[in-house]
Design a protein around this motif. Structure first.
Motif, short mmCIF file in Angstrom:
data_model
loop_
_atom_site.label_atom_id
_atom_site.label_comp_id
_atom_site.label_asym_id
_atom_site.label_seq_id
_atom_site.Cartn_x
_atom_site.Cartn_y
_atom_site.Cartn_z
N SER A 31 -9.94 18.03 8.15
CA SER A 31 -11.30 18.05 7.58
C SER A 31 -12.28 18.72 8.53
O SER A 31 -13.19 19.43 8.10
N SER A 32 -12.09 18.52 9.84
CA SER A 32 -12.99 19.13 10.81
C SER A 32 -12.85 20.65 10.84
O SER A 32 -13.73 21.34 11.35
N HIS A 33 -11.76 21.17 10.29
CA HIS A 33 -11.55 22.61 10.21
C HIS A 33 -11.82 23.13 8.79
O HIS A 33 -11.31 24.18 8.40
N ASP A 34 -12.60 22.36 8.03
CA ASP A 34 -13.01 22.74 6.68
C ASP A 34 -11.84 22.92 5.73
O ASP A 34 -11.89 23.74 4.80
N ILE A 35 -10.79 22.17 5.93
CA ILE A 35 -9.67 22.14 5.00
C ILE A 35 -9.84 20.94 4.09
O ILE A 35 -10.05 19.81 4.55
N GLU A 36 -9.76 21.16 2.80
CA GLU A 36 -9.90 20.07 1.84
C GLU A 36 -8.70 19.13 1.96
O GLU A 36 -7.55 19.57 1.84
N VAL A 37 -8.96 17.87 2.20
CA VAL A 37 -7.89 16.89 2.38
C VAL A 37 -7.97 15.82 1.30
O VAL A 37 -9.01 15.20 1.11
N ASN A 38 -6.88 15.62 0.60
CA ASN A 38 -6.74 14.52 -0.35
C ASN A 38 -5.72 13.56 0.24
O ASN A 38 -4.54 13.91 0.36
N ALA A 39 -6.15 12.39 0.64
CA ALA A 39 -5.26 11.41 1.25
C ALA A 39 -5.12 10.21 0.33
O ALA A 39 -6.10 9.73 -0.24
N SER A 40 -3.89 9.73 0.18
CA SER A 40 -3.65 8.59 -0.70
C SER A 40 -2.59 7.70 -0.09
O SER A 40 -1.74 8.15 0.70
N GLU A 41 -2.63 6.44 -0.45
CA GLU A 41 -1.68 5.47 0.05
C GLU A 41 -0.51 5.33 -0.90
O GLU A 41 -0.69 5.19 -2.11
N MET A 42 0.68 5.41 -0.37
CA MET A 42 1.89 5.21 -1.16
C MET A 42 1.99 3.73 -1.52
O MET A 42 2.08 2.88 -0.64
N PRO A 43 1.93 3.39 -2.81
CA PRO A 43 2.01 1.96 -3.17
C PRO A 43 3.38 1.39 -2.89
O PRO A 43 4.41 2.03 -3.12
N LYS A 44 3.39 0.19 -2.35
CA LYS A 44 4.66 -0.47 -2.11
C LYS A 44 5.16 -1.06 -3.43
O LYS A 44 4.39 -1.62 -4.20
N PRO A 45 6.46 -0.93 -3.71
CA PRO A 45 6.98 -1.46 -4.98
C PRO A 45 6.87 -2.99 -5.02
O PRO A 45 7.29 -3.67 -4.09
N VAL A 46 6.28 -3.50 -6.07
CA VAL A 46 6.12 -4.95 -6.21
C VAL A 46 6.95 -5.49 -7.37
O VAL A 46 7.18 -6.67 -7.47
N VAL A 47 7.36 -4.62 -8.26
CA VAL A 47 8.21 -5.03 -9.38
C VAL A 47 9.31 -4.01 -9.54
O VAL A 47 9.20 -2.86 -9.13
N ASN A 48 10.40 -4.46 -10.15
CA ASN A 48 11.48 -3.52 -10.44
C ASN A 48 11.13 -2.71 -11.68
O ASN A 48 10.36 -3.15 -12.53
N GLY A 49 11.71 -1.54 -11.80
CA GLY A 49 11.45 -0.73 -12.96
C GLY A 49 10.96 0.65 -12.59
O GLY A 49 10.69 0.95 -11.43
N PRO A 50 10.83 1.52 -13.59
CA PRO A 50 10.49 2.93 -13.33
C PRO A 50 9.19 3.13 -12.58
O PRO A 50 9.06 4.05 -11.79
N ARG A 51 8.20 2.27 -12.83
CA ARG A 51 6.90 2.48 -12.18
C ARG A 51 6.95 2.27 -10.68
O ARG A 51 6.10 2.77 -9.94
N SER A 52 7.93 1.53 -10.21
CA SER A 52 8.02 1.27 -8.77
C SER A 52 8.84 2.33 -8.05
O SER A 52 8.90 2.33 -6.83
N VAL A 53 9.48 3.23 -8.79
CA VAL A 53 10.37 4.22 -8.18
C VAL A 53 9.63 5.52 -7.93
O VAL A 53 9.17 6.18 -8.86
#
Length: 292
Positions: free
Chosen positions: A248-270
């Motif tokens: 960001s200090s070099h004027d590069i656009e940064v999109n940062a996001s947190e990888m969600p930890k799987p809390v349930v089984n199923g496709p949404r957690s994979v």
């Protein structure tokens, strides 16, 4: 001699459900339908026996943009999320994907990984019409230890060899659980018994390590956009935060996001399944960068 980009990678746990090769059946759940996953073909991109990569042809409108996945820097021992399922999902949504897998018989350093990735990209672009590829749009994804060579390719244009490869056609960079992007931090934290192999991968001197790192090339023209996805846990989290601030200090656009930890089984957690939130964020980022 085992040569790794990040000796610490083996100590970093990736809290994800790892997906195996997908089936061709169309998954459905809660009334929602996911696109049938595309399957890859093997491509031989070099003269060495192990220079074989996975390639997913894009569905729908072609020619399609290309994503190159540098999977854990080419080291089979580095942990990481499933990129096989991610690649199949991206291809199902109109993005061609090539995945550089681990090469157990050749464990090179950062610049060697860049050279190997370049060979793969040149090979694919030489067959652009046959494989339904655009030659003017690509994004590089670096996973785990693969983040360092991927970030280097996005900040140092010396690897590009026009007209076969054009640095200006790089539309963005995705780093998933990035490791090794700050080589001095790696050297500072490395175990004594790993010192020789780590220095062989990153460089014997501070100057050499800086040349092998994206951090040494941020003053020059580079990609204008980076998406960082990381679990909020320990080294990966702090590394990602430091890198985001620096970019960001070099004027590069940064999109940062947190990888969600799987809390349930199923496709949404994979990770890699299109209904997974982190996967959707990557897909949305790529669509924006490719103007799809």
């Amino acid at each position: 001699m085992v040569n790794r980009l990040i000796a610490l990678a083996a100590c970093v746990a990736i809290g994800l459900t790892i997906a195996g090769p997908p089936s061709s059946a169309q998954p459905s759940f809660a009334g929602e339908y996911a696109a049938p996953l595309r399957k890859p073909v093997s491509v031989r991109y070099g003269t060495e026996r192990s220079q074989t990569a996975n390639f997913w042809r894009a569905s729908g409108k072609q020619p399609a943009p290309l994503v190159i996945i540098v999977d854990n820097g080419g080291w089979s021992t580095a942990p990481g999320p499933s990129t096989y399922q991610l690649a199949g999902t991206l291809a199902s949504h109109g993005i061609a994907v090539a995945r550089l897998p681990a090469r157990p018989d050749r464990l090179p350093g950062v610049r060697e990984i860049v050279a190997d990735t370049t060979s793969l990209m040149k090979f694919l672009l030489s067959q652009a019409a046959r494989r339904g590829l655009r030659t003017d749009q690509y994004v590089i994804i670096g996973v785990g230890g693969g983040a360092a060579p991927a970030a280097l390719m996005a900040t140092d244009d010396s690897w590009a060899d026009q007209p076969a490869l054009t640095f200006s056609h790089l539309r963005g960079l995705v780093l998933i659980e990035p490791l090794g992007v700050d080589p001095e931090r790696v050297v500072e934290k490395m175990r004594p018994d790993r010192r020789e192999e780590v220095l062989e991968a990153l460089g014997e001197t501070t100057e050499a390590r800086r040349a092998n790192s994206a951090l040494g090339h941020l003053e020059a023209p580079n990609t204008g956009s980076v998406f960082i996805l990381s679990i909020a846990d320990g080294l990966a989290e702090s590394t990602s935060a430091d890198l985001a601030r620096l970019l960001s200090s070099h004027d590069i656009e940064v999109n940062a996001s947190e990888m969600p930890k799987p809390v349930v089984n199923g496709p949404r957690s994979v990770f890699g399944n299109e209904m997974n939130n982190a996967t959707q964020e990557i897909l949305d980022y790529l669509r924006k960068r490719f103007e799809m």
